[in-house]
Write a protein that holds these residues in place. Sequence first.
Motif, PDB file in Angstrom:
ATOM      1  N   ARG A  36       0.827  -1.210   0.000  1.00 29.06           N
ATOM      2  CA  ARG A  36       0.000   0.000   0.000  1.00 29.06           C
ATOM      3  C   ARG A  36       0.866   1.267   0.000  1.00 29.06           C
ATOM      4  O   ARG A  36       0.364   2.364   0.139  1.00 29.06           O
ATOM      5  CB  ARG A  36      -0.947  -0.022   1.183  1.00 29.06           C
ATOM      6  N   ASP A  37       2.198   1.060  -0.154  1.00 24.29           N
ATOM      7  CA  ASP A  37       3.126   2.194  -0.180  1.00 24.29           C
ATOM      8  C   ASP A  37       4.039   2.135  -1.410  1.00 24.29           C
ATOM      9  O   ASP A  37       5.239   2.337  -1.315  1.00 24.29           O
ATOM     10  CB  ASP A  37       3.934   2.250   1.115  1.00 24.29           C
ATOM     11  N   ALA A  38       3.454   1.853  -2.560  1.00 22.51           N
ATOM     12  CA  ALA A  38       4.142   1.840  -3.851  1.00 22.51           C
ATOM     13  C   ALA A  38       5.297   0.838  -3.918  1.00 22.51           C
ATOM     14  O   ALA A  38       6.281   1.073  -4.601  1.00 22.51           O
ATOM     15  CB  ALA A  38       4.620   3.239  -4.227  1.00 22.51           C
ATOM     16  N   GLY A  39       5.183  -0.266  -3.209  1.00 24.40           N
ATOM     17  CA  GLY A  39       6.163  -1.337  -3.314  1.00 24.40           C
ATOM     18  C   GLY A  39       7.270  -1.339  -2.282  1.00 24.40           C
ATOM     19  O   GLY A  39       8.152  -2.186  -2.337  1.00 24.40           O
ATOM     20  N   ARG A  40       7.259  -0.420  -1.341  1.00 27.98           N
ATOM     21  CA  ARG A  40       8.322  -0.400  -0.330  1.00 27.98           C
ATOM     22  C   ARG A  40       8.174  -1.541   0.677  1.00 27.98           C
ATOM     23  O   ARG A  40       9.159  -2.155   1.064  1.00 27.98           O
ATOM     24  CB  ARG A  40       8.362   0.954   0.366  1.00 27.98           C
TER      25      ARG A  40
END
Length: 187
Positions: A37-41
């Motif tokens: 939910r944090d662009a793949g982090r």
Amino acid sequence: GTDIVDLVPVPDDFNTIYAAAAKHLASRVPGGLFVSRDAGRTWTKLDTPIDSVTQVVPLADGRIFIAGGLKAAGKKLENRGGVFVLEKGAAEWKKLLEAPLVSTLAVHPVDPILFCTVEPDRESLLLSPGVWRSEDGGKTWKRINNGIAGAFSFTFLKWHPTEKNILWLGTYGSGYYFWKDPKASVH
């Protein structure tokens, strides 16, 4: 360390990404469905009814469709795959189709039309291999192999990006096909 076979952002929310992970019979590497939910982090594994997910289709309306299973599933119930949907706000996945291995899935962006490809299962033929279509959101399915007899080992199944009534199908060694769906909206 996971075999990611599909990576898809949620439409209109590129911070939320789903990753489908295939699992092989002899592998100890986890399969399933993962979400960031944090662009793949950072990634979280989601609870799914199948251990091997081959395709994920998140829709803008909040529904998530998955397909998968294991090749040569045999008669082991825990290895059966298929097509599943998680409705927005639902706690449990709903089974739409049961098959040993569903390799690809295409969900129409507007209409309740779904296509999937079922791979052959040499140990226990639970469902005939080939292309399957549902025009009622997965309640009923019909095998539609006209024109692609002998094709198996499917590589992709995608709706055309601008002409939404055309579906593309790719195979290993049996060619490339397209289907113009008479019931699908054009745009």
